[in-house]
Design an enzyme around this catalytic site. Structure first.
Site, short mmCIF file in Angstrom:
data_model
loop_
_atom_site.label_atom_id
_atom_site.label_comp_id
_atom_site.label_asym_id
_atom_site.label_seq_id
_atom_site.Cartn_x
_atom_site.Cartn_y
_atom_site.Cartn_z
N LYS A 82 42.79 37.77 38.76
CA LYS A 82 41.33 37.61 38.87
C LYS A 82 40.92 36.61 39.94
CE LYS A 82 40.31 40.55 35.65
NZ LYS A 82 39.59 41.82 35.97
N GLU A 104 30.76 37.77 34.11
CA GLU A 104 31.07 38.29 32.78
C GLU A 104 32.56 38.07 32.56
OE1 GLU A 104 31.33 39.96 35.45
OE2 GLU A 104 32.99 41.35 35.14
N SER A 372 49.89 41.70 35.97
CA SER A 372 48.54 41.20 36.24
C SER A 372 48.28 39.82 35.65
CB SER A 372 47.49 42.18 35.69
OG SER A 372 47.70 42.39 34.29
#
Ligand SMILES: CC/C=C(/N=C/c1c(COP(=O)(O)O)cnc(C)c1O)C(=O)O
Length: 389
Positions: A82, A104, A372
């Site tokens: 991210k 969010e 991830s």
């Protein structure tokens, strides 16, 4: 702003100027050498990139087929991919003169990444997070607060990711003049999916480079989990034209895709529709109302999916398979016990799928798992499930 029939920009009139200026800024910056150099510097010196790519020797032996390689984005700063998108968009927001950032979050990783870059760049940070996710990803709520962000629990709907996105969009319509909405996945109205894909593609470019160095070939397959789709599209995009590289996305089948409201397999069980600004696949009833969803992992718990994945599925360029909660927990255990890596529950869906694919592909082939994120955030939930809390 379309991927085949999918994507588009279904937005309220009040946001059209903001989207125009964001798109203009992106078109200018995406080829701007100075901006790209700044991104490279952050990737290297702040995020710790390039993240390693290494062979999963014991997992490969256990699967008994293709060689399994791990792209260790879990080692990136904040513990997930991210951060790549958060840095890119925050640098853009700075250039646009927007001092206030909203985001969010579901798993809390995007929230932490946004809070991190806002602390670094001196931007105000407000993160909307479903009340259910605030509970199951409590560790990340602590981290966001510690980093100086304001976490706003969302009590609407089923109080998970979709509801957090709705609240962030509501805030943005009101505060668009001084606020950038730093969206966390490859979803939403054009140009968000393209912008997020661009910033996340650093992973796929590194995978390609590292496979060439270590194996002198392209991977035969790349596997990634798919929530909104940003880590998958970032791993896939640089291979789009390498047709011999198969692309696999692992969706969340939750408690099983046979039962409505027990999964989030938007591409496997969804139908085309407009959700949060884009035409994509979503899990909806006849009226177009989205159905409730379930996944053991907050980051995959979303009834839609990025429009570019809808296109990759429709065009046959990528294959999407649904992995249940139990299968993901199996993948989680294999990675812990065979490779000494505690993965995020989201990532665990890709691990399970990769082991199945490795068996099918057989020895001599090479498959890359896009790792991830790491599983620190999930330990309380795992402890409860394994009865050790
Ligand atoms: C933006 C909402 C999704 C979040 N996380 C999603 C996530 C995902 C799925 O998100 P995508 O890559 O965007 O499909 C995969 N792996 C990890 C470690 C994640 O945290 C978040 O809020 O952190």
């Amino acid at each position: 702003g379309r991927f085949g029939d999918f994507g588009g920009q279904y937005i309220p009139e009040t946001l059209s100027v903001a989207f125009e200026e964001f798109e203009e800024s992106f078109e200018k910056l995406k080829n701007d050498p100075e901006f790209l150099a700044e991104l490279d510097e952050y990737r290297r010196d702040f995020v710790g990139g390039p993240t390693p790519l290494h062979k999963a020797e014991r997992l490969t032996e256990f699967a008994g087929g293709a060689t399994i390689w791990l792209k260790r984005e879990d080692l990136a700063h904040t513990g997930a991919h991210k951060i790549n998108n958060a840095i890119g968009q925050a640098l853009m927001a700075k250039r646009l003169g927007k001092p206030r950032i909203i985001a969010e979050t579901g798993a809390g990783q995007h929230g932490v990444a946004t809070a991190t870059v806002c602390a670094k760049l001196g931007l105000e940070c407000i993160v909307y997070m479903g009340a259910v996710d605030c509970e199951r990803q409590k560790l990340n709520v602590f981290r966001m607060n510690t980093l100086g962000a304001k976490v706003v629990p969302v009590e609407e709907g089923q109080r998970t990711l979709k509801d957090a996105i709705n609240e962030a969009m509501r805030d943005w319509v009101t505060n668009v003049r001084n606020t950038h909405y730093l969206i966390g996945s490859a979803v939403g109205p054009h140009p968000f999916p393209a912008v997020v894909r661009e910033f996340q593609s650093v992973m796929g470019r590194e995978i390609k480079q590292q496979m060439k160095e270590k194996a002198n070939k392209l991977p035969d397959a790349v596997v990634a989990c798919v929530g909104g789709g940003s880590n998958a599209i970032g791993a896939f995009a640089p291979f789009a034209d390498d047709k011999e590289v198969k692309l696999y996305g692992a969706e969340a089948a939750g408690r099983g895709i046979e039962v409505d409201e027990e999964h989030c397999a938007s591409l496997t069980k969804g139908t085309p529709g407009v959700l949060q600004g884009a035409l994509t696949y979503l899990i909806q009833e006849k009226s177009g109302q989205t159905l409730k969803t379930h996944s053991i992992s907050a980051g995959l718990d979303y009834p839609g999916v990025g429009p570019e994945h809808a296109y990759l599925k429709a065009s046959g360029r990528a294959t999407y398979l649904a992995v249940t909660d139990d299968e993901a927990l199996q993948g989680f255990k294999w990675m812990c016990e065979l490779e000494g890596i505690i993965p995020a529950l989201e990532t665990s869906h890709a691990i399970y799928l990769a082991v199945q694919l490795a068996k099918e592909m057989g020895p001599g082939k090479d498959i890359v798992i896009n790792m991830s994120g790491r599983g620190d955030k999930d330990m309380p939930q795992i402890a409860r499930i394994m009865g050790v809390d």
